[in-house]
Write a protein that holds these residues in place. Structure first.
Motif, PDB file in Angstrom:
ATOM      1  N   SER A  82     -12.954   3.652   7.149  1.00  0.00           N
ATOM      2  CA  SER A  82     -11.782   3.536   8.018  1.00  0.00           C
ATOM      3  C   SER A  82     -10.588   2.918   7.289  1.00  0.00           C
ATOM      4  CB  SER A  82     -12.131   2.713   9.260  1.00  0.00           C
ATOM      5  OG  SER A  82     -13.043   3.409  10.080  1.00  0.00           O
ATOM      6  N   SER A  83     -10.838   1.950   6.428  1.00  0.00           N
ATOM      7  CA  SER A  83      -9.716   1.342   5.703  1.00  0.00           C
ATOM      8  C   SER A  83      -9.114   2.326   4.703  1.00  0.00           C
ATOM      9  CB  SER A  83     -10.148   0.057   4.994  1.00  0.00           C
ATOM     10  OG  SER A  83     -11.131   0.308   4.004  1.00  0.00           O
ATOM     11  N   SER A  84      -9.950   3.173   4.104  1.00  0.00           N
ATOM     12  CA  SER A  84      -9.413   4.181   3.178  1.00  0.00           C
ATOM     13  C   SER A  84      -8.575   5.212   3.926  1.00  0.00           C
ATOM     14  CB  SER A  84     -10.549   4.876   2.422  1.00  0.00           C
ATOM     15  OG  SER A  84     -11.324   5.712   3.274  1.00  0.00           O
ATOM     16  N   LYS A  85      -9.003   5.565   5.120  1.00  0.00           N
ATOM     17  CA  LYS A  85      -8.251   6.529   5.914  1.00  0.00           C
ATOM     18  C   LYS A  85      -6.968   5.919   6.473  1.00  0.00           C
ATOM     19  CE  LYS A  85     -10.711  10.299   5.660  1.00  0.00           C
ATOM     20  NZ  LYS A  85     -10.152  11.554   5.105  1.00  0.00           N
ATOM     21  N   ALA A  86      -6.954   4.604   6.652  1.00  0.00           N
ATOM     22  CA  ALA A  86      -5.707   3.926   7.027  1.00  0.00           C
ATOM     23  C   ALA A  86      -4.691   4.025   5.891  1.00  0.00           C
ATOM     24  CB  ALA A  86      -5.986   2.461   7.366  1.00  0.00           C
ATOM     25  N   ALA A  87      -5.177   3.916   4.663  1.00  0.00           N
ATOM     26  CA  ALA A  87      -4.289   4.061   3.505  1.00  0.00           C
ATOM     27  C   ALA A  87      -3.668   5.447   3.460  1.00  0.00           C
ATOM     28  CB  ALA A  87      -5.065   3.792   2.220  1.00  0.00           C
ATOM     29  N   VAL A  88      -4.425   6.471   3.842  1.00  0.00           N
ATOM     30  CA  VAL A  88      -3.907   7.844   3.864  1.00  0.00           C
ATOM     31  C   VAL A  88      -2.765   7.985   4.865  1.00  0.00           C
ATOM     32  CG1 VAL A  88      -4.504  10.232   4.467  1.00  0.00           C
ATOM     33  CG2 VAL A  88      -6.049   8.884   3.049  1.00  0.00           C
ATOM     34  N   ILE A  89      -2.863   7.285   5.993  1.00  0.00           N
ATOM     35  CA  ILE A  89      -1.798   7.341   7.001  1.00  0.00           C
ATOM     36  C   ILE A  89      -0.497   6.798   6.440  1.00  0.00           C
ATOM     37  CG2 ILE A  89      -1.040   6.395   9.216  1.00  0.00           C
ATOM     38  CD1 ILE A  89      -4.000   6.516  10.116  1.00  0.00           C
ATOM     39  N   THR A  90      -0.548   5.621   5.837  1.00  0.00           N
ATOM     40  CA  THR A  90       0.667   5.024   5.276  1.00  0.00           C
ATOM     41  C   THR A  90       1.194   5.836   4.105  1.00  0.00           C
ATOM     42  OG1 THR A  90      -0.066   2.829   5.965  1.00  0.00           O
ATOM     43  CG2 THR A  90       1.649   2.931   4.278  1.00  0.00           C
ATOM     44  N   TYR A 123     -13.029   5.198  -1.851  1.00  0.00           N
ATOM     45  CA  TYR A 123     -11.584   5.255  -2.099  1.00  0.00           C
ATOM     46  C   TYR A 123     -11.237   6.319  -3.139  1.00  0.00           C
ATOM     47  CZ  TYR A 123      -9.879   1.393   0.755  1.00  0.00           C
ATOM     48  OH  TYR A 123      -9.499   0.615   1.821  1.00  0.00           O
ATOM     49  N   SER A 124     -12.138   6.569  -4.083  1.00  0.00           N
ATOM     50  CA  SER A 124     -11.869   7.588  -5.108  1.00  0.00           C
ATOM     51  C   SER A 124     -11.663   8.952  -4.490  1.00  0.00           C
ATOM     52  CB  SER A 124     -13.017   7.638  -6.118  1.00  0.00           C
ATOM     53  OG  SER A 124     -13.038   6.479  -6.910  1.00  0.00           O
ATOM     54  N   THR A 125     -12.460   9.270  -3.477  1.00  0.00           N
ATOM     55  CA  THR A 125     -12.308  10.558  -2.793  1.00  0.00           C
ATOM     56  C   THR A 125     -11.223  10.514  -1.732  1.00  0.00           C
ATOM     57  OG1 THR A 125     -14.623  11.178  -3.156  1.00  0.00           O
ATOM     58  CG2 THR A 125     -13.473  12.245  -1.332  1.00  0.00           C
ATOM     59  N   ASN A 126     -11.296   9.532  -0.848  1.00  0.00           N
ATOM     60  CA  ASN A 126     -10.449   9.524   0.343  1.00  0.00           C
ATOM     61  C   ASN A 126      -8.996   9.168   0.076  1.00  0.00           C
ATOM     62  OD1 ASN A 126     -12.878  10.046   1.526  1.00  0.00           O
ATOM     63  ND2 ASN A 126     -12.966   8.197   2.765  1.00  0.00           N
ATOM     64  N   VAL A 127      -8.743   8.413  -0.969  1.00  0.00           N
ATOM     65  CA  VAL A 127      -7.367   7.992  -1.281  1.00  0.00           C
ATOM     66  C   VAL A 127      -6.896   8.595  -2.598  1.00  0.00           C
ATOM     67  CG1 VAL A 127      -5.789   6.053  -1.614  1.00  0.00           C
ATOM     68  CG2 VAL A 127      -7.711   5.832  -0.010  1.00  0.00           C
ATOM     69  N   PHE A 128      -7.585   8.272  -3.683  1.00  0.00           N
ATOM     70  CA  PHE A 128      -7.110   8.725  -4.988  1.00  0.00           C
ATOM     71  C   PHE A 128      -7.300  10.226  -5.190  1.00  0.00           C
ATOM     72  CE2 PHE A 128      -7.814   4.157  -5.622  1.00  0.00           C
ATOM     73  CZ  PHE A 128      -6.549   3.801  -6.062  1.00  0.00           C
ATOM     74  N   GLY A 129      -8.281  10.814  -4.522  1.00  0.00           N
ATOM     75  CA  GLY A 129      -8.410  12.273  -4.568  1.00  0.00           C
ATOM     76  C   GLY A 129      -7.238  12.955  -3.903  1.00  0.00           C
ATOM     77  N   VAL A 130      -6.808  12.411  -2.768  1.00  0.00           N
ATOM     78  CA  VAL A 130      -5.630  12.936  -2.066  1.00  0.00           C
ATOM     79  C   VAL A 130      -4.388  12.791  -2.930  1.00  0.00           C
ATOM     80  CG1 VAL A 130      -4.099  12.582  -0.087  1.00  0.00           C
ATOM     81  CG2 VAL A 130      -6.579  12.558   0.230  1.00  0.00           C
ATOM     82  N   ILE A 131      -4.234  11.628  -3.535  1.00  0.00           N
ATOM     83  CA  ILE A 131      -3.082  11.382  -4.405  1.00  0.00           C
ATOM     84  C   ILE A 131      -3.077  12.354  -5.584  1.00  0.00           C
ATOM     85  CG2 ILE A 131      -2.064   9.729  -6.034  1.00  0.00           C
ATOM     86  CD1 ILE A 131      -3.081   7.494  -4.130  1.00  0.00           C
ATOM     87  N   GLY A 132      -4.207  12.450  -6.268  1.00  0.00           N
ATOM     88  CA  GLY A 132      -4.273  13.273  -7.471  1.00  0.00           C
ATOM     89  C   GLY A 132      -4.027  14.746  -7.204  1.00  0.00           C
ATOM     90  N   LEU A 133      -4.658  15.295  -6.164  1.00  0.00           N
ATOM     91  CA  LEU A 133      -4.480  16.713  -5.871  1.00  0.00           C
ATOM     92  C   LEU A 133      -3.060  17.006  -5.403  1.00  0.00           C
ATOM     93  CD1 LEU A 133      -5.688  19.529  -5.669  1.00  0.00           C
ATOM     94  CD2 LEU A 133      -6.410  18.980  -3.341  1.00  0.00           C
ATOM     95  N   THR A 134      -2.525  16.141  -4.575  1.00  0.00           N
ATOM     96  CA  THR A 134      -1.156  16.347  -4.091  1.00  0.00           C
ATOM     97  C   THR A 134      -0.163  16.333  -5.248  1.00  0.00           C
ATOM     98  OG1 THR A 134      -1.742  15.313  -1.976  1.00  0.00           O
ATOM     99  CG2 THR A 134       0.601  15.528  -2.484  1.00  0.00           C
ATOM    100  N   GLN A 135      -0.334  15.409  -6.170  1.00  0.00           N
ATOM    101  CA  GLN A 135       0.549  15.371  -7.345  1.00  0.00           C
ATOM    102  C   GLN A 135       0.458  16.658  -8.149  1.00  0.00           C
ATOM    103  OE1 GLN A 135      -0.793  11.710  -9.238  1.00  0.00           O
ATOM    104  NE2 GLN A 135       1.072  10.637  -8.612  1.00  0.00           N
TER     105      GLN A 135
END
Length: 226
Positions: free
Chosen positions: A146-154, A100-112
């Motif tokens: 897969s659950s982390s990538k589902a979070a990216v979709i939402t 989740y650190s890479t797949n979700v929070f990494g996406v969040i952090g870089l986008t911000q």
């Protein structure tokens, strides 16, 4: 000529995208924990930056580069992904957190970090998987991925709504099977007809034009199961 930021560029689709964008004359910031594969290409207009997107200090170096060298970002492709293939009962909490650190929070952090450099007509493309799509076929051993990538979709859908007036546009591609190292990790021995270069070309074209037609949309890009 666009300013393109791509994560996960040391191998697979990210590596191929760097080459394709460079061939078209765009400026590319290639982000990966291992910057050597892209650095060794020595491509004009391409900067390879060693960065772990799960670490705040590394993300700070990315924004510092943009601020000093580019001043703007036209396309952000959040392509980096981490995967573990393990039975749910055997996955530790730490392993789940790493994914989740890479797949979700990494996406969040870089986008911000990059949003201040993106104008209304900019485009954020998040890369997800068919396994993260509600109602799609699911496979054992991929609960964390897969659950982390589902979070990216939402997340993508929410950000598109939040930024629909001022931009940028946000879209997410749920990819099916592509012949990459990550596919081998998820499905050892599986061979599929779609190459990393093929999918890289599709993602590149979509990132440059898709925001004219879509915002907040999930596009399923798959011709097989898985």
């Amino acid at each position: 000529m666009k300013h393109i930021v791509i994560t996960g560029t040391s191998r697979g689709m990210g590596y191929e995208m760097v080459k394709l964008f460079a061939e078209k004359g765009h400026k590319v910031l290639a982000i990966s924990r291992n910057d050597k594969p892209v650095s060794d290409l020595n491509l004009e207009g391409v900067t390879a930056l060693s960065c772990d997107i799960s670490k705040a200090e590394d993300l700070g170096r990315v924004s510092a580069f943009i601020d000093s060298e580019w001043k703007q970002v036209d396309v952000l492709i959040n392509n980096a992904g981490a995967l573990i293939n393990k039975d749910f009962e055997k996955i530790s909490a730490e392993e789940f957190q790493q994914i989740y650190s890479t797949n979700v929070f990494g996406v969040i952090g870089l986008t911000q970090k990059l949003l201040p450099f993106m104008k209304k007509d900019a485009h954020v493309v998040n890369i997800s998987t068919m396994g993260g799509v509600q109602g799609s076929v699911k496979f054992p051993g991929l609960s964390a991925y897969s659950s982390s990538k589902a979070a990216v979709i939402t997340l993508t859908e929410l950000l598109a709504e939040e930024y629909k007036e001022k931009g940028p546009s946000f879209n997410v591609l749920a990819l099916g099977a592509v012949q990459t190292e990550m596919l081998e990790e998820a499905f050892p021995g599986l061979e599929v007809p779609l190459s990393a270069k093929d999918m890289a070309g599709y993602i590149m074209d979509f990132s440059l034009t898709g925001h004219k037609f879509y915002n907040g949309k999930l596009l399923q890009v798959s011709n097989s199961t898985p």
